[in-house]
Design an enzyme around this catalytic site. Structure first.
Site, PDB file in Angstrom:
ATOM      1  N   CYS A 172     -64.483 -17.616  30.432  1.00 25.19           N
ATOM      2  CA  CYS A 172     -63.268 -18.269  30.298  1.00 25.19           C
ATOM      3  C   CYS A 172     -62.363 -17.785  31.408  1.00 25.19           C
ATOM      4  CB  CYS A 172     -62.693 -17.668  28.769  1.00 25.19           C
ATOM      5  SG  CYS A 172     -63.663 -18.321  27.438  1.00 25.19           S
ATOM      6  N   ARG A 222     -61.305 -11.754  36.705  1.00 23.71           N
ATOM      7  CA  ARG A 222     -61.822 -11.075  35.875  1.00 23.71           C
ATOM      8  C   ARG A 222     -63.026 -10.197  36.914  1.00 23.71           C
ATOM      9  NH1 ARG A 222     -63.810 -14.597  30.644  1.00 23.71           N
ATOM     10  NH2 ARG A 222     -64.445 -12.528  29.861  1.00 23.71           N
ATOM     11  N   PRO A 223     -62.605  -9.022  37.298  1.00 27.31           N
ATOM     12  CA  PRO A 223     -63.349  -8.346  38.300  1.00 27.31           C
ATOM     13  C   PRO A 223     -64.388  -7.460  37.534  1.00 27.31           C
ATOM     14  CG  PRO A 223     -61.219  -7.155  37.700  1.00 27.31           C
ATOM     15  CD  PRO A 223     -61.339  -8.508  36.902  1.00 27.31           C
ATOM     16  N   ILE A 224     -65.372  -7.087  38.102  1.00 26.29           N
ATOM     17  CA  ILE A 224     -66.588  -6.233  37.527  1.00 26.29           C
ATOM     18  C   ILE A 224     -66.729  -4.787  38.272  1.00 26.29           C
ATOM     19  CG2 ILE A 224     -67.787  -8.365  36.818  1.00 26.29           C
ATOM     20  CD1 ILE A 224     -69.582  -7.732  39.262  1.00 26.29           C
ATOM     21  N   ASP A 225     -65.424  -4.308  38.719  1.00 24.82           N
ATOM     22  CA  ASP A 225     -65.659  -3.092  39.356  1.00 24.82           C
ATOM     23  C   ASP A 225     -65.991  -1.907  38.586  1.00 24.82           C
ATOM     24  OD1 ASP A 225     -62.945  -3.717  38.371  1.00 24.82           O
ATOM     25  OD2 ASP A 225     -62.567  -1.833  38.760  1.00 24.82           O
ATOM     26  N   GLN A 226     -65.750  -2.069  37.411  1.00 23.52           N
ATOM     27  CA  GLN A 226     -66.304  -0.919  36.385  1.00 23.52           C
ATOM     28  C   GLN A 226     -67.604  -1.093  36.114  1.00 23.52           C
ATOM     29  OE1 GLN A 226     -63.596   1.642  35.480  1.00 23.52           O
ATOM     30  NE2 GLN A 226     -62.775   0.368  36.981  1.00 23.52           N
ATOM     31  N   ARG A 284     -68.610 -23.429  22.272  1.00 24.46           N
ATOM     32  CA  ARG A 284     -69.316 -22.335  22.902  1.00 24.46           C
ATOM     33  C   ARG A 284     -69.604 -21.045  22.008  1.00 24.46           C
ATOM     34  NH1 ARG A 284     -67.122 -20.284  28.458  1.00 24.46           N
ATOM     35  NH2 ARG A 284     -68.565 -18.746  28.118  1.00 24.46           N
ATOM     36  N   LYS A 318     -71.039 -13.717  18.184  1.00 22.10           N
ATOM     37  CA  LYS A 318     -71.436 -14.293  19.385  1.00 22.10           C
ATOM     38  C   LYS A 318     -71.226 -13.140  20.427  1.00 22.10           C
ATOM     39  CE  LYS A 318     -67.822 -15.909  22.275  1.00 22.10           C
ATOM     40  NZ  LYS A 318     -68.009 -15.535  23.612  1.00 22.10           N
ATOM     41  N   ASN A 319     -70.355 -12.311  20.424  1.00 20.18           N
ATOM     42  CA  ASN A 319     -70.379 -11.357  21.422  1.00 20.18           C
ATOM     43  C   ASN A 319     -71.356 -10.074  21.259  1.00 20.18           C
ATOM     44  OD1 ASN A 319     -68.869 -12.982  22.842  1.00 20.18           O
ATOM     45  ND2 ASN A 319     -66.711 -11.743  22.171  1.00 20.18           N
ATOM     46  N   ILE A 369     -54.476  -7.398  27.129  1.00 22.16           N
ATOM     47  CA  ILE A 369     -55.511  -6.992  27.921  1.00 22.16           C
ATOM     48  C   ILE A 369     -55.915  -7.942  29.037  1.00 22.16           C
ATOM     49  CG2 ILE A 369     -58.257  -7.435  27.592  1.00 22.16           C
ATOM     50  CD1 ILE A 369     -57.010  -5.414  25.638  1.00 22.16           C
ATOM     51  N   ARG A 413     -69.862 -15.774  30.832  1.00 25.59           N
ATOM     52  CA  ARG A 413     -69.495 -14.266  31.431  1.00 25.59           C
ATOM     53  C   ARG A 413     -70.788 -13.398  31.194  1.00 25.59           C
ATOM     54  NH1 ARG A 413     -66.530 -13.335  34.639  1.00 25.59           N
ATOM     55  NH2 ARG A 413     -65.974 -11.134  35.096  1.00 25.59           N
ATOM     56  N   ASP A 441     -58.912 -11.680  21.529  1.00 19.53           N
ATOM     57  CA  ASP A 441     -59.399 -13.071  21.101  1.00 19.53           C
ATOM     58  C   ASP A 441     -59.120 -13.671  19.881  1.00 19.53           C
ATOM     59  OD1 ASP A 441     -62.717 -12.073  22.109  1.00 19.53           O
ATOM     60  OD2 ASP A 441     -61.017 -12.640  23.190  1.00 19.53           O
TER      61      ASP A 441
HETATM   62  C1  EPZ Z   1     -65.275  -9.503  26.609  1.00 26.26           C
HETATM   63  O1  EPZ Z   1     -64.961  -9.761  27.814  1.00 26.26           O
HETATM   64  C2  EPZ Z   1     -65.273 -10.746  25.732  1.00 26.26           C
HETATM   65  N1  EPZ Z   1     -66.440 -11.466  26.091  1.00 26.26           N
HETATM   66  C3  EPZ Z   1     -63.976 -11.528  25.535  1.00 26.26           C
HETATM   67  O2  EPZ Z   1     -64.114 -12.295  24.515  1.00 26.26           O
HETATM   68  C4  EPZ Z   1     -62.991 -10.700  25.068  1.00 26.26           C
HETATM   69  O3  EPZ Z   1     -61.784 -11.116  25.405  1.00 26.26           O
HETATM   70  C5  EPZ Z   1     -62.749  -9.166  25.819  1.00 26.26           C
HETATM   71  O4  EPZ Z   1     -64.295  -8.746  25.938  1.00 26.26           O
HETATM   72  C6  EPZ Z   1     -61.924  -8.206  25.555  1.00 26.26           C
HETATM   73  O5  EPZ Z   1     -62.347  -7.889  23.983  1.00 26.26           O
HETATM   74  C7  EPZ Z   1     -67.877 -11.179  25.853  1.00 26.26           C
HETATM   75  O6  EPZ Z   1     -67.977 -10.291  24.783  1.00 26.26           O
HETATM   76  C8  EPZ Z   1     -68.662 -11.980  26.268  1.00 26.26           C
HETATM   77  P1  EPZ Z   1     -63.208  -6.665  29.283  1.00 26.26           P
HETATM   78  P2  EPZ Z   1     -65.151  -8.732  29.001  1.00 26.26           P
HETATM   79  O7  EPZ Z   1     -64.236  -6.242  30.284  1.00 26.26           O
HETATM   80  O8  EPZ Z   1     -65.951  -7.933  28.676  1.00 26.26           O
HETATM   81  C9  EPZ Z   1     -60.631  -5.810  33.076  1.00 26.26           C
HETATM   82  C10 EPZ Z   1     -64.424 -14.505  23.711  1.00 26.26           C
HETATM   83  O9  EPZ Z   1     -63.214 -15.258  23.587  1.00 26.26           O
HETATM   84  N2  EPZ Z   1     -61.808  -5.434  33.746  1.00 26.26           N
HETATM   85  O10 EPZ Z   1     -63.163  -5.760  28.074  1.00 26.26           O
HETATM   86  O11 EPZ Z   1     -65.251  -9.491  30.264  1.00 26.26           O
HETATM   87  C11 EPZ Z   1     -60.416  -7.273  32.509  1.00 26.26           C
HETATM   88  O12 EPZ Z   1     -60.118  -7.973  33.549  1.00 26.26           O
HETATM   89  C12 EPZ Z   1     -64.293 -13.866  24.842  1.00 26.26           C
HETATM   90  O13 EPZ Z   1     -65.370 -14.420  23.146  1.00 26.26           O
HETATM   91  C13 EPZ Z   1     -61.660  -4.755  34.975  1.00 26.26           C
HETATM   92  O14 EPZ Z   1     -60.482  -4.642  35.610  1.00 26.26           O
HETATM   93  O15 EPZ Z   1     -63.745  -8.041  28.653  1.00 26.26           O
HETATM   94  C14 EPZ Z   1     -59.683  -7.228  31.449  1.00 26.26           C
HETATM   95  O16 EPZ Z   1     -58.212  -7.100  31.971  1.00 26.26           O
HETATM   96  C15 EPZ Z   1     -63.392 -14.143  26.058  1.00 26.26           C
HETATM   97  N3  EPZ Z   1     -62.862  -4.359  35.753  1.00 26.26           N
HETATM   98  C16 EPZ Z   1     -59.761  -5.939  30.903  1.00 26.26           C
HETATM   99  O17 EPZ Z   1     -60.327  -5.096  31.645  1.00 26.26           O
HETATM  100  C17 EPZ Z   1     -63.985  -4.727  35.135  1.00 26.26           C
HETATM  101  O18 EPZ Z   1     -64.813  -4.265  35.794  1.00 26.26           O
HETATM  102  C18 EPZ Z   1     -60.713  -5.972  29.654  1.00 26.26           C
HETATM  103  O19 EPZ Z   1     -61.903  -6.694  29.999  1.00 26.26           O
HETATM  104  C19 EPZ Z   1     -64.042  -4.912  33.800  1.00 26.26           C
HETATM  105  C20 EPZ Z   1     -62.816  -5.379  33.138  1.00 26.26           C
END
Ligand code: EPZ
Length: 429
Positions: A113, A118-122, A393, A18-19, A323, A89, A301
């Site tokens: 989810c 779930r910020p997107i600052d990065q 999903r 999926k991802n 995480i 997402r 996950d």
């Molecule tokens: C992806 O989410 C996956 N989703 C998630 O899987 C998975 O749990 C996650 O990666 C970790 O492996 C998809 O691929 C669609 P991150 P993502 O950015 O990209 C923080 C599932 O079950 N963060 O790696 O959103 C964030 O809050 C789903 O398939 C920031 O602070 O995860 C988290 O604490 C659920 N700022 C950590 O980083 C940012 O700009 C990791 O998040 C981005 C993230």
């Protein structure tokens, strides 16, 4: 509805990841041509993604259940409306892809989810490092740039989404982009392989440092998505928890290393073949401690599924969530089934009980829902799970796959509360 207490026995075929699919489908926007992609999982999030890419003007043809042809020669819009973006997402990957293709993107804030903020600052930090201007106006992320220029991006924390989004924007940025502290998940490598087949120049995916040299144009290609590491892990845990004997087919065993290691620690036998693993368990499982980390650490996950399994293991297990801030909401549902779990901040302390008891429960999110399915399979009596659309999903044909393994599981209501017709499984379109 699940009548529990039956061992899972037999073989199950794992679908595409999926991802990986949710990153590769938006990436087709970067090519002005046709991509034929196989092994795409037949799940809700993929269907939503196809709706978005059609909305942008691409033509999408479904060749069979798991194969699509996407022609992005003509993209007429760079806007993803709220009604579409909020449903998941990964809609935000269209920011990177549209920036890369057209130098602008307007994508409503994504959904997904709910495990806390779930910020997107990065993501934004990465786009700005490539020369884009990004602002958010009434919940719409607007990114524009006259020209994308390669730059240096050092992520403050490891982020799968931010790594993917910056890769999508960087492949056509002029010059060299260096991404440091990059995520290393298998789906990052799968995306890089796909982009390179379209003519990009991405090196180092799967390590901490990814180097991308921008190219002027990219073309269509044929590709097949890697197997889903988390779907495979879910069936491995279900087999182990039910004391079953299951051959999990169409997998890359290497991607399952951390999951296999923890199952072996719990007393499960794992036999690895080229593209399958056999999971055998008998007798009571043993406790084990888990800490979720970015790949190659134990995947977050898989955390809820292990909690369901460890609820009936011998001894006390501790799961630490490294995480997400709030990924233990499903524990409340397990407590309803007689589990003995205490959540202390980002850790769950699980005291194994002899048995869970069936109860009416709900799916809080995708993987929490999968955990409830596993709990229902091992519990005595009947478990009903609400909001199973959240499970669908990310899991293709979960009812058919579990039924084929001997589970007593059926759909008793559709989302709109009409009693479901018994739909005979169509083996393939
Ligand atoms: C992806 O989410 C996956 N989703 C998630 O899987 C998975 O749990 C996650 O990666 C970790 O492996 C998809 O691929 C669609 P991150 P993502 O950015 O990209 C923080 C599932 O079950 N963060 O790696 O959103 C964030 O809050 C789903 O398939 C920031 O602070 O995860 C988290 O604490 C659920 N700022 C950590 O980083 C940012 O700009 C990791 O998040 C981005 C993230």
């Amino acid at each position: 509805m699940i009548n529990g207490g039956r061992r899972l026995v037999g073989a199950v075929d794992i679908s595409g990841a999926k991802n990986a699919a949710l990153a590769i489908i938006p990436a087709t926007v970067l090519a002005e041509g046709k991509c034929r992609i196989e092994n795409i999982p037949d799940i809700r999030d993929v269907r939503l993604m196809m709706d978005i890419i059609r909305h942008l003007g691409a033509s999408v043809k479904q060749v069979n259940r798991n194969t699509y042809e996407i022609d992005t020669t003509y993209i007429a819009s760079e806007t993803v409306p709220d009604a579409m973006a909020r449903k998941m997402r990964a809609s935000y990957y269209f920011i990177g892809a549209l920036l890369g293709r057209a130098g602008k993107a307007e994508v409503a804030m994504p959904g997904g989810c709910n495990f806390g903020v779930r910020p997107i600052d990065q993501h934004i930090k990465g786009f700005e490092a490539l020369g884009a201007r990004v602002r958010t106006e009434n919940a719409v992320i607007k990114a524009t740039t006259r020209e994308l220029l390669g730059g240096a991006v050092y992520f403050d924390l490891v982020s799968v989404g931010a790594t993917i989004n910056v890769m999508l924007a960087a492949v056509k940025a002029k010059g060299l982009t260096i991404i440091e502290n990059a995520a290393k998940e298998p789906h990052i490598v799968d995306l890089a392989n796909f982009l390179n087949l379209m003519g990009a120049d991405v090196r180092g995916a799967g390590t901490d440092v990814i180097k991308i040299r921008g190219v002027d144009s990219m073309h269509g290609c044929d590709y097949s998505i890697i197997p889903d590491q988390i779907e495979a892990g879910t069936y491995m845990v279900a087999a182990a928890a039910t004391g079953g004997d299951v051959l999990i087919r169409n997998v890359i065993p290497k991607h399952l290393d951390s999951i296999s290691a923890k199952l072996v620690e719990s007393g499960v036998q794992i036999e690895e073949f080229d593209d399958s693993v056999r999971v055998t368990a008998n007798g009571r499982l043993l406790k084990c401690n888990i800490k979720t980390m970015p790949h190659p650490g134990f995947p977050t996950d898989m955390q809820p599924q292990f909690a369901a399994m460890l609820s009936i293991a011998e001894g006390t297990s501790i799961i630490s969530e490294g995480i997400w801030d709030n990924r233990f909401r499903y524990v409340e549902q397990l407590l309803r089934m007689g589990a003995s779990i205490q959540v202390e901040g980002k850790a769950a302390i699980i005291e194994g009980v002899p048995q869970l008891k069936g109860a009416p429960v709900r799916a809080d999110d995708l993987r929490a829902g999968a955990a409830m399915v596993i709990a229902g399979l091992v519990a005595s009596g009947t478990t009903t799970i609400e909001d199973i659309h959240l499970i669908e999903r990310g899991y293709e044909n979960i009812l058919g796959k579990l039924t084929a393994l001997g589970a007593d599981i059926s759909r008793i209501q559709d989302d709109d509360d009409t009693p479901a017709r018994v739909i005979p499984m169509v083996s393939s379109l």
